[in-house]
Write a protein that holds these residues in place. Structure first.
Motif, PDB file in Angstrom:
ATOM      1  N   GLY A  73     -52.146   6.990  39.185  1.00  0.00           N
ATOM      2  CA  GLY A  73     -51.399   5.352  40.057  1.00  0.00           C
ATOM      3  C   GLY A  73     -52.074   4.141  40.567  1.00  0.00           C
ATOM      4  O   GLY A  73     -52.314   4.149  41.892  1.00  0.00           O
ATOM      5  N   GLY A  74     -53.309   3.597  39.647  1.00  0.00           N
ATOM      6  CA  GLY A  74     -54.578   3.854  40.260  1.00  0.00           C
ATOM      7  C   GLY A  74     -55.011   4.009  40.873  1.00  0.00           C
ATOM      8  O   GLY A  74     -56.432   2.982  41.797  1.00  0.00           O
ATOM      9  N   GLN A  75     -54.897   5.505  41.702  1.00  0.00           N
ATOM     10  CA  GLN A  75     -56.112   5.895  42.744  1.00  0.00           C
ATOM     11  C   GLN A  75     -56.738   6.649  42.398  1.00  0.00           C
ATOM     12  O   GLN A  75     -56.962   7.360  41.672  1.00  0.00           O
ATOM     13  N   ILE A  87     -47.441  11.827  44.597  1.00  0.00           N
ATOM     14  CA  ILE A  87     -47.358  11.148  43.804  1.00  0.00           C
ATOM     15  C   ILE A  87     -46.503  11.898  42.541  1.00  0.00           C
ATOM     16  O   ILE A  87     -46.333  11.471  41.332  1.00  0.00           O
ATOM     17  N   THR A  88     -47.217  12.896  42.352  1.00  0.00           N
ATOM     18  CA  THR A  88     -47.385  13.957  41.356  1.00  0.00           C
ATOM     19  C   THR A  88     -46.962  15.415  41.910  1.00  0.00           C
ATOM     20  O   THR A  88     -46.909  15.395  42.918  1.00  0.00           O
ATOM     21  N   ARG A 159     -39.551  13.469  43.796  1.00  0.00           N
ATOM     22  CA  ARG A 159     -39.437  12.347  42.830  1.00  0.00           C
ATOM     23  C   ARG A 159     -40.846  12.022  42.634  1.00  0.00           C
ATOM     24  O   ARG A 159     -41.088  10.307  42.862  1.00  0.00           O
ATOM     25  N   PRO A 160     -41.510  12.696  41.505  1.00  0.00           N
ATOM     26  CA  PRO A 160     -42.849  12.426  41.208  1.00  0.00           C
ATOM     27  C   PRO A 160     -43.056  11.216  40.385  1.00  0.00           C
ATOM     28  O   PRO A 160     -41.704  10.939  39.647  1.00  0.00           O
ATOM     29  N   GLN A 161     -43.790  10.440  40.557  1.00  0.00           N
ATOM     30  CA  GLN A 161     -44.069   9.988  39.075  1.00  0.00           C
ATOM     31  C   GLN A 161     -45.164   9.925  38.171  1.00  0.00           C
ATOM     32  O   GLN A 161     -44.655   9.881  37.145  1.00  0.00           O
ATOM     33  N   THR A 191     -39.590   9.489  35.072  1.00  0.00           N
ATOM     34  CA  THR A 191     -40.876  10.172  35.414  1.00  0.00           C
ATOM     35  C   THR A 191     -41.876  10.281  34.309  1.00  0.00           C
ATOM     36  O   THR A 191     -41.039  10.272  33.132  1.00  0.00           O
ATOM     37  N   THR A 192     -42.803   9.925  34.145  1.00  0.00           N
ATOM     38  CA  THR A 192     -43.784  10.147  32.766  1.00  0.00           C
ATOM     39  C   THR A 192     -44.310  11.573  33.241  1.00  0.00           C
ATOM     40  O   THR A 192     -44.448  12.204  34.627  1.00  0.00           O
TER      41      THR A 192
END
Lengths: 318, 254, 73
Positions: A73-75, A87-88, A159-161, A191-192
């Protein structure tokens, strides 16, 4: 597959650039470099010990990369305590729980750690999704399949991305596998999913993208359609009355690159179908062999996989 | 920080549901009851075995005998029971992989170590205090003498030694990959401390002094102040071990 | 014999809770042995004997070393 070009416009949820990892003198990962666009289902394929689990643990900050950068997520991901874990979601190959808890108690523990609001409702939702009952039965008495389902519930709780599943289907029976794959497929778009497996038909069924890991390198990483185009040579499949005849058939067909397996012979070809087919038929007639069936088919993912790892050199990232 | 109460609750639930706290409490209470009982029965037992043949002047038991039994039981059997009950507290989590789910959800690893330590300290304090009170009650009832006036002075060093000992167990359990390894580490440390205790110059600084002088303290032959160096070292070493546990855990593969 | 009864009567306030605690320990372990048929080693009969006949130590041994892991299935 309508995906492909359209996806590149979406931001990548996960990127690995030039990631290296060695355990002692054993280089598990060498210069692994790929990214996953948001919302896709990414099948991660490789033999046992190819480095799939290691890659996943690196993404989760459970192992420390020797070199390279991973972002979620960019981080950037840091070893130890990484913010990106918020987010995982992670489903380990053998998820381990506290046997003395009930599933509700366990999910409540997880929910408190991730700090989600409206815990009760979310837990009820999750139990419903994986079809576990919210009763007093302790996890201790759960079967392997039930544990796997609880595993997916805890992985999706926040609710992970990005959902990472390590060999999620390998321990399940066919029915359970089917159910699980449908569950993963239902997450498409929101979700990916990154899941590893050595069951190639699973990948074929649900993923949009495939990464093939071999010898510590990502040998191919592309959409299924592109992989088929690039590596999947079409073939002719002959079915013969018995294995003995199949053996003889294989010999007769030389110099064509025929492969014999039980009572079947497959002949990959590059020119037009007619050319090869006529060549095959002529040879069979001469030798007096009658096949039961003759089929033209495109390569299976298994064959693509073998083709890719057989090539041995790093191939393009589309 | 917010996850510390959550994990503490988990630890307490764990020790309750796996019967560890129950066993600890029941066992130390049994020791607490046996201490005055054995003190009281010893003369009768001696009389029964030698009384007829040997004319011995068997002294009447006092509160000293009761407390001596208590500290002997606690510092030998009690400590050993604690070690085997809790030797696997971290190693089991590591070998089973139960922390993976929690850490990948953002649980800081130090919270795991600290919550375990707090839970151990709470259990030890509750169990030890309860058994202390039981022995105290029975001793006061059966041996109403004034020979053991400084009861709390004997109790405090034992409680503190427990805090140090629990830090040793937790560190060993994190260091080893199975519960036997953790137990072995604990035995080695305590064995080492007893070896050090052979040197007179070191005795005063040795945490072992916290469980070797309880009767002298109870009777007023020694004061807590004299144990100061040993207490300071025990607390300091306990904190160092706790910090070491956090560092170890941070480097562990889960 | 007389003195023995006297002993018991004198120390009843200790004996009663002592026996009670040992029973709690034994019964807890016994129920666990009977309800969880998986052990790290040994079998049910062995553990029942250990728990019932070795006071205090038996139940501890069972809970620490004998109790089986979670079911694998």
């Amino acid at each position: 597959m309508s995906l492909g070009e359209g996806m590149s416009a979406v931001a990548d949820i996960l990127t690995l650039s030039h990631v290296q990892k060695a355990f002692g003198s054993k280089h598990v990962l060498q210069d692994v470099d790929f990214s996953i666009p948001q919302g896709s289902i990414f099948g991660f394929v490789g033999e046992n010990g190819a480095g799939k689990t290691t890659t996943m643990k690196l993404i989760l900050g459970l192992e420390k990369a020797d070199a390279g950068v991973i972002t979620v997520g960019g981080q950037p991901v840091h070893f130890g305590a990484t913010k990106t874990n918020r987010i995982t979601g992670y489903l380990p190959d053998v998820p381990a729980f506290y046997g003395y808890m009930t599933p509700v108690e366990y999910l409540d523990l997880c929910a408190r750690i991730t700090g989600i609001s409206q815990r009760q409702r979310r837990i009820a939702e999750m139990l419903d999704l994986v079809q576990l009952k919210a009763d007093k039965h302790r996890i201790r008495g759960f079967s392997r399949g039930m544990k796997q389902r609880l595993g997916i519930a805890q992985a999706l709780l926040n609710r992970p991305q990005l959902l990472i599943c390590d060999e999620p289907t390998s321990a399940l029976d066919p029915a359970g596998r089917n159910e699980f794959l449908e569950l993963l497929a239902s997450l498409r778009g929101q979700t990916t999913v990154l899941f590893s497996t050595h069951i190639l038909s699973d990948v074929e069924r649900i993923s949009d993208r495939v990464g093939i890991l071999h010898d510590g390198r990502l040998q191919a990483c592309d959409t299924l359609a592109n992989l088929h185009q690039q590596f999947g040579r079409p073939q002719i499949k002959l079915t013969l009355p018995d294995a003995q005849t199949a053996q003889r058939c294989g010999q007769v067909l030389r110099p064509l690159p025929a492969q014999v397996q039980a009572n079947q012979v497959t002949v990959p070809y590059q020119e037009a179908y007619e050319t090869t087919a006529q060549q095959v038929l002529r040879a069979l007639v001469t030798a007096g062999i009658t096949p039961i069936a003759l089929q033209q088919q495109s390569a299976t993912l298994e064959q693509i996989f073998l083709e890719v790892i057989g090539n041995g050199h790093t191939t393009n990232h589309a | 920080m917010a996850t510390l109460p959550t994990m503490l609750k988990k630890e307490l639930l764990e020790t309750w549901r796996t019967y560890r706290f129950l066993i600890l409490a029941v066992v130390v209470l049994i020791f607490a009851l046996m201490s005055p009982l054995i003190a009281k029965l010893t003369p009768d037992i001696m009389k029964m075995s030698f009384g007829k043949t040997l004319q011995l002047a068997i002294p009447k038991p006092t509160s000293i005998d009761s407390w001596t039994q208590f500290y002997k039981n606690m510092t030998q059997m009690g400590i050993f029971v604690v070690a085997i009950l809790f030797g696997g507290t971290m190693s089991q989590e590591l070998s089973r992989g139960t922390l993976v789910n929690l850490v990948t959800k953002g649980l800081p690893r130090w919270v795991v170590a600290v919550s375990k330590y707090i839970s151990l300290v709470v259990q030890w304090s509750v169990a030890l205090t309860a058994s202390f009170l039981v022995t105290w009650g029975y001793t006061a009832y059966y041996f109403p003498d004034a020979k053991t006036p400084y009861i709390w002075q004997g109790f405090v060093p034992l409680l503190l030694f427990g805090f140090f000992f629990l830090a040793v167990i937790l560190f060993g359990s994190t260091l080893a990959n199975n519960s036997y390894g953790g137990l072995l580490f604990t035995i080695l440390v305590v064995g080492g401390l007893y070896l050090v205790n052979l040197f007179k110059a070191a005795q005063n600084y040795n945490p072992i002094s916290l469980i070797g002088n309880n009767m002298a303290l109870v009777q007023g032959h020694k004061t807590l102040g004299e144990l100061g160096p040993g207490i300071a070292i025990a607390i300091g070493a306990g904190l160092v071990l706790l910090a070491g546990t956090v560092i170890l855990l941070n480097r562990k593969k889960l | 014999m007389n003195t023995n009864w006297q002993l018991l009567a004198d120390n009843l306030p200790i004996f009663i809770p002592l026996i009670l605690l040992e029973l709690i320990l034994m019964v807890t372990a016994l129920v666990h042995v009977l309800r969880h048929p998986h052990y790290r080693f040994g079998n049910r009969i062995l553990w029942v004997l250990i728990v019932v006949f070795i006071q205090i130590i038996g139940p501890i041994l069972y809970f620490v070393f004998g109790r089986g892991d979670e079911r694998r299935g």
